[in-house]
Every structure is written in structure tokens, then in C-alpha cells.
Design an enzyme around this catalytic site. Structure first.
Site, PDB file in Angstrom:
ATOM      1  N   SER A  35      -7.021  -1.661   1.506  1.00 36.61           N
ATOM      2  CA  SER A  35      -8.001  -2.725   0.914  1.00 36.61           C
ATOM      3  C   SER A  35      -7.608  -3.577   2.505  1.00 36.61           C
ATOM      4  O   SER A  35      -6.540  -3.217   2.247  1.00 36.61           O
ATOM      5  CB  SER A  35      -7.653  -3.742   0.106  1.00 36.61           C
ATOM      6  N   TYR A  50      -2.082  -8.908  -6.125  1.00 36.96           N
ATOM      7  CA  TYR A  50      -2.877  -7.362  -5.333  1.00 36.96           C
ATOM      8  C   TYR A  50      -2.518  -7.058  -3.913  1.00 36.96           C
ATOM      9  O   TYR A  50      -2.232  -5.738  -3.675  1.00 36.96           O
ATOM     10  CB  TYR A  50      -4.498  -8.334  -5.225  1.00 36.96           C
TER      11      TYR A  50
END
Length: 280
Positions: free
Chosen positions: A136, A149
Site C-alpha cells: 500500500s 496498518y
């Protein structure tokens, strides 16, 4: 297409995982599609002669070994592993419980580690393979409300970068995929867990962030089907990229991070360059 490849895809029951499975099948490859709920995976992908659906909890090393064995039993090899499955524990660091923080790392870092550990012996034996990890922009640039995250994705990036030279002598390559905002199910209640508000100092920012993110769900600019098609094309190359920054927003984010890093290095270049022992 050089030849028919066998893709093993985690989290293939929905979102980008399902799109990658469908793109691989459409390109003439075989697919081992996995997920916690195999019925959901089968429903999402439909029937296909070159499709094998297997239950997989990526946090279970035993499940990972079973899936690798099932793939070899059915298709004889594993050419491309796509580590896609994941979830999202969002919130300010002080409000994310230690349990949820560890759960994030367990799923989005140790999950891919478990599956890759099970698949690498197969790839070493056949002297070829590609390990894909869906990272990501949060694995490149940290931001508030994403501490758990981002920690997992930064870890994923460091692990894959370090794994790359270890497995290269066996004909095994790696590819990090760094998507920006795509219209997936990541921001849905099924995938995103928000920390329980508990500290007044964060309350206003929490409300604003959650409202904005919920409003963004379903309106993200990126098309996951297009990402999936290009990913399958890249995986079929003799030399796939070590890192694929996916989406115009991701390109801008990574370019800015690169510029920021260079500026930070340059700002203290003289101090940093004069730290050696005097006798060196």
C-alpha cells in the site's frame, strides 16, 4: 503469454483478490483461490476447469502448508503467489488496543510470511516463481489514524526487499504492489475495524476522520479490475518489476516521499558526513 502459470491467491473471495483471480483465469492461467470462507470464494469466481478453491486462514501456518500441498497435488506447481488477504485496524495509536495492534501485524505481515514460507520450498524445487505482496502507499508513507496498518505494511516492504536477494539464486523473483485508493471493500465494515474512542483529546479528529473515510467508500478513483489485469500481465513478464506503484495518486505520493527523503538527507548532510573516528 509465455506459458500457462499457476497462481495461488489469498483473499480471493472479494475485492482485489477476486479481481486478480478472474483476470488470471481470463488470461488462460490456472488459479488456486483461497479464503476463510471457501463457499464465498467459489460463489465470487464461479465454476472453471482451471480453478481450485481451498480454505485458508493466513494466520495459520498449518493451513498455509495444506494449501501449498493442495496446489501441487492439483496443478503440479506454483508459479505466482499473490499475498493479498488483509484487513484494516484504524485509529489513533493511543486508542488502538494492544490486542488489535498485534492482530493487525498478525494478519497483514505474518499472514503473508506464513503463506510464503509454505510456498517457497515448492518454488525452490522448480527453480522458478514469483512472490507478489500487495502492500500500500501506507507501506511507503505513514499517516495519522493508520499506525497499526502502516506498521504492518512497512514491515511487509522491508521483509520482501530483504527476501529478494535471498531467493534470487533459485530463480524466484518478488514484486511489491503499492496501490493508492481503489474502489475495493477495504473501507467497508467487513474489512475496517475502528478503534473505540476513549480519549477526549482525539475525539474531534476521530469523528472527522471516520466520517471522511466512510464518505469515501465506494467513490475511490482506482478501478480494481484494471489493477488486476495489469498485475497479471506484469506477473507474466520474464522480469517483473521489484516494485509497482499502482494508481496516479500512488505515483504522486511515492514521488513526494522520495523528494522528502532526499531533502531530509541533504538538510543535515554536513553533520551526517562528519561522524567518523578521527583516525579514519
Amino acid at each position: 503469454m509465455a506459458h500457462k502459470k499457476v497462481f495461488l491467491i489469498t483473499g480471493a473471495g472479494r475485492g482485489i483478490g477476486a479481481d486478480i483471480a478472474q483476470a488470471a483465469l481470463a488470461a488462460g492461467h490456472a488459479v488456486v483461490a483461497t479464503g476463510r470462507d471457501p463457499e464465498r470464494v467459489a460463489s465470487a469466481l464461479g465454476a472453471h476447469d482451471d480453478l481450485l478453491v481451498v480454505k485458508l486462514d493466513i494466520t495459520s501456518p498449518d493451513d498455509a502448508k495444506d494449501v501449498a500441498g493442495a496446489a501441487v497435488d492439483r496443478f503440479g506447481r506454483i508459479d505466482v503467489l499473490v499475498n493479498n488477504a488483509g484487513n484494516f485496524h484504524a485509529g489513533f495509536f493511543e486508542e488502538i488496543s494492544p490486542k488489535d495492534f498485534r492482530a493487525q501485524i498478525e494478519t497483514t505481515l505474518f499472514g503473508p510470511i506464513n503463506v510464503t514460507r509454505a510456498v517457497l520450498p515448492v518454488m525452490r524445487a522448480q527453480q522458478s516463481g514469483l512472490v507478489v505482496a500487495i502492500s500500500s502507499t501506507a507501506g511507503v508513507v505513514g499517516q495519522e489514524f493508520c499506525t497499526a496498518y502502516a506498521a504492518s505494511k512497512f514491515g511487509l516492504e522491508g521483509w520482501i526487499e530483504s527476501l529478494t536477494p535471498e531467493v534470487a539464486p533459485f530463480g524466484i523473483r518478488t514484486m511489491l504492489v503499492e496501490p493508492g485508493f481503489f474502489r475495493t471493500e477495504l473501507l467497508t465494515p467487513e474489512s475496517t475495524n475502528y478503534a473505540e474512542p476513549s480519549i477526549d483529546d482525539y475525539a474531534e479528529r476521530t469523528r472527522a476522520t471516520v466520517t471522511a473515510w466512510k464518505g469515501m467508500n465506494g467513490l475511490q478513483g482506482g478501478d480494481p479490475a484494471k489493477l488486476a489485469k495489469v498485475l497479471v500481465q506484469l506477473a507474466d513478464q520474464d522480469e517483473p518489476p521489484l516494485r509497482w506503484v499502482a494508481g496516479a495518486d500512488a505515483v504522486a505520493t511515492v514521488e513526494q516521499k522520495a523528494a522528502d527523503l532526499l531533502a531530509q538527507v541533504d538538510a543535515y548532510r554536513d553533520l551526517s558526513s562528519n561522524l567518523a573516528h578521527d583516525d579514519v
